[in-house]
Write a protein that holds these residues in place. Structure first.
Motif, PDB file in Angstrom:
ATOM      1  N   UNK A 107       2.919  -8.160  75.831  1.00 55.80           N
ATOM      2  CA  UNK A 107       2.511  -9.029  74.741  1.00 55.80           C
ATOM      3  C   UNK A 107       0.989  -9.026  74.631  1.00 55.80           C
ATOM      4  N   UNK A 108       0.488  -8.914  73.415  1.00 51.04           N
ATOM      5  CA  UNK A 108      -0.959  -8.938  73.209  1.00 51.04           C
ATOM      6  C   UNK A 108      -1.551 -10.300  73.587  1.00 51.04           C
ATOM      7  N   UNK A 109      -0.721 -11.330  73.631  1.00 48.18           N
ATOM      8  CA  UNK A 109      -1.203 -12.644  74.055  1.00 48.18           C
ATOM      9  C   UNK A 109      -1.025 -12.823  75.559  1.00 48.18           C
ATOM     10  N   UNK A 110       0.181 -12.598  76.051  1.00 52.01           N
ATOM     11  CA  UNK A 110       0.493 -12.942  77.444  1.00 52.01           C
ATOM     12  C   UNK A 110       0.008 -11.913  78.460  1.00 52.01           C
ATOM     13  N   UNK A 111      -0.101 -10.650  78.061  1.00 51.15           N
ATOM     14  CA  UNK A 111      -0.366  -9.595  79.039  1.00 51.15           C
ATOM     15  C   UNK A 111      -1.744  -8.961  78.936  1.00 51.15           C
ATOM     16  N   UNK A 112      -2.602  -9.518  78.116  1.00 48.80           N
ATOM     17  CA  UNK A 112      -3.988  -9.051  78.062  1.00 48.80           C
ATOM     18  C   UNK A 112      -4.795  -9.977  78.955  1.00 48.80           C
ATOM     19  N   UNK A 113      -5.137  -9.478  80.148  1.00 47.15           N
ATOM     20  CA  UNK A 113      -5.734 -10.346  81.151  1.00 47.15           C
ATOM     21  C   UNK A 113      -7.232 -10.137  81.352  1.00 47.15           C
ATOM     22  N   UNK A 114      -7.858  -9.354  80.499  1.00 43.86           N
ATOM     23  CA  UNK A 114      -9.305  -9.167  80.593  1.00 43.86           C
ATOM     24  C   UNK A 114     -10.000 -10.181  79.692  1.00 43.86           C
ATOM     25  N   UNK A 115     -11.295 -10.324  79.869  1.00 43.53           N
ATOM     26  CA  UNK A 115     -12.051 -11.256  79.032  1.00 43.53           C
ATOM     27  C   UNK A 115     -12.076 -10.805  77.576  1.00 43.53           C
ATOM     28  N   UNK A 116     -12.023  -9.491  77.356  1.00 46.05           N
ATOM     29  CA  UNK A 116     -12.035  -8.947  76.000  1.00 46.05           C
ATOM     30  C   UNK A 116     -11.057  -7.781  75.925  1.00 46.05           C
ATOM     31  N   UNK A 117     -10.146  -7.838  74.964  1.00 45.70           N
ATOM     32  CA  UNK A 117      -9.207  -6.744  74.729  1.00 45.70           C
ATOM     33  C   UNK A 117      -9.445  -6.218  73.323  1.00 45.70           C
ATOM     34  N   UNK A 118      -9.651  -4.917  73.223  1.00 44.24           N
ATOM     35  CA  UNK A 118      -9.874  -4.270  71.931  1.00 44.24           C
ATOM     36  C   UNK A 118      -8.571  -3.623  71.497  1.00 44.24           C
ATOM     37  N   UNK A 119      -8.056  -4.018  70.330  1.00 45.00           N
ATOM     38  CA  UNK A 119      -6.745  -3.554  69.861  1.00 45.00           C
ATOM     39  C   UNK A 119      -6.900  -2.752  68.586  1.00 45.00           C
ATOM     40  N   UNK A 120      -6.277  -1.574  68.590  1.00 47.57           N
ATOM     41  CA  UNK A 120      -6.317  -0.674  67.444  1.00 47.57           C
ATOM     42  C   UNK A 120      -4.892  -0.242  67.119  1.00 47.57           C
ATOM     43  N   UNK A 121      -4.537  -0.213  65.840  1.00 43.94           N
ATOM     44  CA  UNK A 121      -3.252   0.305  65.391  1.00 43.94           C
ATOM     45  C   UNK A 121      -3.477   1.717  64.869  1.00 43.94           C
ATOM     46  N   UNK A 122      -2.769   2.689  65.419  1.00 47.53           N
ATOM     47  CA  UNK A 122      -2.932   4.082  65.018  1.00 47.53           C
ATOM     48  C   UNK A 122      -1.701   4.875  65.390  1.00 47.53           C
ATOM     49  N   UNK A 123      -1.790   6.196  65.268  1.00 52.16           N
ATOM     50  CA  UNK A 123      -0.619   7.013  65.577  1.00 52.16           C
ATOM     51  C   UNK A 123      -1.041   8.398  66.051  1.00 52.16           C
ATOM     52  N   UNK A 124      -0.150   9.031  66.793  1.00 47.35           N
ATOM     53  CA  UNK A 124      -0.449  10.283  67.483  1.00 47.35           C
ATOM     54  C   UNK A 124      -0.790  11.417  66.530  1.00 47.35           C
ATOM     55  N   UNK A 125      -0.105  11.530  65.407  1.00 44.87           N
ATOM     56  CA  UNK A 125      -0.322  12.666  64.504  1.00 44.87           C
ATOM     57  C   UNK A 125      -1.486  12.465  63.541  1.00 44.87           C
ATOM     58  N   UNK A 126      -2.231  11.403  63.702  1.00 49.17           N
ATOM     59  CA  UNK A 126      -3.421  11.162  62.884  1.00 49.17           C
ATOM     60  C   UNK A 126      -4.466  12.227  63.228  1.00 49.17           C
ATOM     61  N   UNK A 127      -5.049  12.829  62.213  1.00 49.95           N
ATOM     62  CA  UNK A 127      -5.978  13.941  62.474  1.00 49.95           C
ATOM     63  C   UNK A 127      -7.456  13.553  62.322  1.00 49.95           C
ATOM     64  N   UNK A 128      -7.737  12.359  61.822  1.00 52.39           N
ATOM     65  CA  UNK A 128      -9.147  12.047  61.595  1.00 52.39           C
ATOM     66  C   UNK A 128      -9.564  10.686  62.147  1.00 52.39           C
ATOM     67  N   UNK A 129      -9.163   9.612  61.500  1.00 58.81           N
ATOM     68  CA  UNK A 129      -9.687   8.293  61.862  1.00 58.81           C
ATOM     69  C   UNK A 129      -9.272   7.857  63.261  1.00 58.81           C
ATOM     70  N   UNK A 130      -7.984   7.997  63.598  1.00 55.48           N
ATOM     71  CA  UNK A 130      -7.521   7.505  64.915  1.00 55.48           C
ATOM     72  C   UNK A 130      -8.262   8.181  66.068  1.00 55.48           C
ATOM     73  N   UNK A 131      -8.328   9.521  66.106  1.00 53.64           N
ATOM     74  CA  UNK A 131      -9.067  10.119  67.217  1.00 53.64           C
ATOM     75  C   UNK A 131     -10.551   9.765  67.215  1.00 53.64           C
ATOM     76  N   UNK A 132     -11.124   9.580  66.034  1.00 59.46           N
ATOM     77  CA  UNK A 132     -12.540   9.199  65.974  1.00 59.46           C
ATOM     78  C   UNK A 132     -12.746   7.804  66.571  1.00 59.46           C
ATOM     79  N   UNK A 133     -11.896   6.857  66.198  1.00 55.21           N
ATOM     80  CA  UNK A 133     -12.015   5.490  66.729  1.00 55.21           C
ATOM     81  C   UNK A 133     -11.804   5.492  68.236  1.00 55.21           C
ATOM     82  N   UNK A 134     -10.763   6.175  68.711  1.00 52.45           N
ATOM     83  CA  UNK A 134     -10.478   6.193  70.148  1.00 52.45           C
ATOM     84  C   UNK A 134     -11.587   6.890  70.932  1.00 52.45           C
ATOM     85  N   UNK A 135     -12.155   7.949  70.371  1.00 52.74           N
ATOM     86  CA  UNK A 135     -13.281   8.626  71.014  1.00 52.74           C
ATOM     87  C   UNK A 135     -14.487   7.688  71.105  1.00 52.74           C
ATOM     88  N   UNK A 136     -14.751   6.958  70.022  1.00 56.77           N
ATOM     89  CA  UNK A 136     -15.874   6.022  70.029  1.00 56.77           C
ATOM     90  C   UNK A 136     -15.671   4.900  71.040  1.00 56.77           C
TER      91      UNK A 136
END
Length: 198
Positions: free
Chosen positions: A60-89
């Motif tokens: 759960x994004x509420x119950x199981x995120x135990x760090x002071x800050x959790x960065x959450x991104x919605x994306x998908x494996x076959x994405x060829x541009x934005x998702x890999x760019x965001x994850x790389x950054x």
């Protein structure tokens, strides 16, 4: 960390952004990097709804995120541009942090294409960026419900039709800040340090 600390820090960041904006307007600008994230006046409430991590365990994004800050991104494996760019950054930003800040940050990607992104495929994909990144999947309806509560739009017919912000979740299970897809590693690192500084 007390639940209100990150919220107070984001409020200070918003004040800092305003002060920097006024100062820069008065002196023609300089090389100081302003806060790049967008601080929300009314933070989103993070749902308790469990998804499934790449080990097949409920997460759960509420119950199981135990760090002071959790960065959450919605994306998908076959994405060829934005998702890999965001994850790389995001991965590049984390290596810029000192150990104390790094230990207080977690990165989670929720798939926007659960029909194709199996747990092993998602795990293999995220390992290319950082093996500590958490991958979440689930049925489409549940993922879409979680996304809506965080103001993330998804389109089942077009997995690439999702909004691309990265949400920052605090220990109070609220999302008081988000970043756009064009945020650089240096901006993420500076913002993360600002948010964790207290």
């Amino acid at each position: 960390m007390r639940p209100s600390v990150l919220r107070r820090t984001t409020a200070r960041a918003a004040a800092l952004v305003l002060a920097l904006g006024l100062a820069l307007a008065g002196c023609g600008g300089d090389d100081d990097q302003p806060f790049a994230g967008r601080v929300l006046d009314n933070p989103y409430q993070v749902p308790e709804t469990p998804l499934t991590d790449t080990d097949g365990q409920p997460f759960s994004l509420a119950a199981d995120t135990d760090r002071r800050l959790t960065l959450v991104f919605f994306g998908y494996v076959n994405c060829v541009d934005i998702c890999p760019a965001v994850l790389t950054n995001l991965a590049s930003a984390l290596v810029r942090l000192d150990d104390a800040d790094r230990d207080d940050v977690q990165v989670v990607m929720v798939t926007s294409d659960p029909d194709r992104d199996t747990a092993p495929l998602l795990r293999d994909y995220l390992d290319r960026f950082d093996p500590d990144f958490v991958g979440l999947t689930g049925d489409w309806t549940t993922i879409n419900d979680v996304a809506k509560q965080l103001a993330v739009g998804l389109d089942r017919r077009d997995p690439g039709g999702h909004t691309t912000q990265v949400m920052g979740i605090d220990s109070a299970d609220e999302a008081p800040v988000y970043w756009g897809a064009d945020t650089t590693p240096a901006q993420y690192a500076a913002d993360i340090h600002t948010l964790l500084e207290d």
